[in-house]
Design an enzyme around this catalytic site. Sequence first.
Site, PDB file in Angstrom:
ATOM      1  N   SER A   5       0.824  -1.198   0.000  1.00 20.45           N
ATOM      2  CA  SER A   5       0.000   0.000   0.000  1.00 20.45           C
ATOM      3  C   SER A   5       0.852   1.238   0.000  1.00 20.45           C
ATOM      4  O   SER A   5       2.031   1.191  -0.343  1.00 20.45           O
ATOM      5  CB  SER A   5      -0.936  -0.034   1.207  1.00 20.45           C
ATOM      6  OG  SER A   5      -1.821   1.051   1.175  1.00 20.45           O
ATOM      7  N   CYS A   6       0.247   2.320   0.411  1.00 23.46           N
ATOM      8  CA  CYS A   6       0.865   3.637   0.336  1.00 23.46           C
ATOM      9  C   CYS A   6       1.125   4.168   1.736  1.00 23.46           C
ATOM     10  O   CYS A   6       0.885   3.494   2.723  1.00 23.46           O
ATOM     11  CB  CYS A   6      -0.058   4.600  -0.400  1.00 23.46           C
ATOM     12  SG  CYS A   6      -0.886   3.888  -1.835  1.00 23.46           S
ATOM     13  N   ASP A   7       1.607   5.393   1.790  1.00 21.27           N
ATOM     14  CA  ASP A   7       1.762   6.096   3.064  1.00 21.27           C
ATOM     15  C   ASP A   7       1.241   7.511   2.877  1.00 21.27           C
ATOM     16  O   ASP A   7       1.576   8.180   1.902  1.00 21.27           O
ATOM     17  CB  ASP A   7       3.228   6.126   3.487  1.00 21.27           C
ATOM     18  CG  ASP A   7       3.753   4.743   3.841  1.00 21.27           C
ATOM     19  OD1 ASP A   7       3.574   4.324   4.991  1.00 21.27           O
ATOM     20  OD2 ASP A   7       4.325   4.091   2.955  1.00 21.27           O
ATOM     21  N   ASN A  26       2.667   9.246  -0.794  1.00 21.72           N
ATOM     22  CA  ASN A  26       3.207   8.427  -1.868  1.00 21.72           C
ATOM     23  C   ASN A  26       2.126   7.453  -2.304  1.00 21.72           C
ATOM     24  O   ASN A  26       1.497   6.805  -1.463  1.00 21.72           O
ATOM     25  CB  ASN A  26       4.420   7.622  -1.394  1.00 21.72           C
ATOM     26  CG  ASN A  26       5.726   8.375  -1.552  1.00 21.72           C
ATOM     27  OD1 ASN A  26       5.760   9.456  -2.136  1.00 21.72           O
ATOM     28  ND2 ASN A  26       6.789   7.811  -1.023  1.00 21.72           N
ATOM     29  N   GLU A  92      -5.734   4.765   1.497  1.00 18.20           N
ATOM     30  CA  GLU A  92      -4.892   3.604   1.748  1.00 18.20           C
ATOM     31  C   GLU A  92      -5.719   2.335   1.601  1.00 18.20           C
ATOM     32  O   GLU A  92      -6.902   2.317   1.934  1.00 18.20           O
ATOM     33  CB  GLU A  92      -4.342   3.631   3.177  1.00 18.20           C
ATOM     34  CG  GLU A  92      -3.579   4.881   3.539  1.00 18.20           C
ATOM     35  CD  GLU A  92      -2.202   4.925   2.916  1.00 18.20           C
ATOM     36  OE1 GLU A  92      -1.631   3.850   2.665  1.00 18.20           O
ATOM     37  OE2 GLU A  92      -1.708   6.028   2.679  1.00 18.20           O
TER      38      GLU A  92
END
Length: 418
Positions: A5-7, A26, A92
């Site tokens: 996943s992302c942050d 991101n 997310e």
Amino acid sequence: MQPSSCDTFVALPPSTEGQRIIFGKNSDRPSDEVQEVVYFPAKCYDAGEKVECTYIEIDQVAETYAVVLSRPAWLWGAEMGANEHQVCIGNEAVWGRESADGDEALLGMDLLRLGLERADTAEKAVDVITELLEKYGQGGSCMEDQSGFTYHNSFLISDRKEAWLLETSGKHWAAERVEGGYRNISNQYGIKSKIDKEHPELREYARSKGWWDGESEFNFATVFSYMTTARIEASGSRYCEGKKLLEKSQGHITAETMMGILRDKDSGINMEGTFMTTGSMVSVIPTNPALPGVHYFTATPDPERSVFKPFIFVKHTNQLKETTSPSYGPDDPVKKIPRFQSKPNRKHELFVKHQVVTAIIDSHKERGKKITESMRQLEKENMSQMEKILSHGVEQPDLFANLFPNSVQAEMAAYTKS
């Protein structure tokens, strides 16, 4: 497909320098996916009109706000973006006890765009997203292939005065208000017992499933996660590393701080591999409503090898052609049933040129170093110009109608010079 996943990050006074909110994200997606940066102006609609999202059609509202979005080029929604009222949202992927498999509905990325188009505050965005979630549900493949990669969604939402964390499981949800300090989210549930808004049947549903005894303190993350929240705090996780990086700059967090965090590879926040960081965003939002927000986007993979380019909402903003991918309309393989029978070329102009430059950076050390230095210098000049705007406002809005495209052109020129 391993869950990746992302942050997403937000910092509010007093953790930031000056009276500003700093938002960053991101977008970590399949490494062969193109992310575009696009702008849609505010628009009015007639009663009864519909809007076609990625998989389903829903009722349109009377008016939508202007939005700038960073999104996978194959879908309608977005991974991150902002609107003219300086609401910013990042989403997310989250997984938990509730199955994420189901019929095609709204993607989390669709909900994000709808929240930006329809809400002028962060709290209203929470209301918009949750109302749509309860009415239409969330579901459908989140990748441009037949893997059936599905997930629930969490959202970090900010405006000029506060932020909200919204976490979902199917049609159920909980939301937490963040009024100061900083917050970051990765791909696990993070809302514990501080819940400021929730689905009216959230607790009864959890009790009926046997996930909560109905008597002990209700901890959303513990109840809806695969396991306890201990894993969220685990050393070495991106969530934990991101929190440490924010803490290190506590009281002095700036746009540069956030860009540095998004570029950090040791933490895993700047992701490499099958899933990688395909686009990045940093927004600077003054708490003073008389001052504009500045939204920086890369529109290219790997922020360490990309330029954060500024965007400001002004009345006559022009389209962002150099970062807009080709459109295939009704012939798009995403729109045809069965879906994803082929993958068309979605590379926009900047993406193509960036690919060439990335190859040079990888294969020619000295030349690559010069290119990277010229990119950083361009970014620094952009940010210096934007600092004046953030401090004093915009006197001649029309001068900024092509701000982002001009920055893209300057970036491509820097490639050529180097």
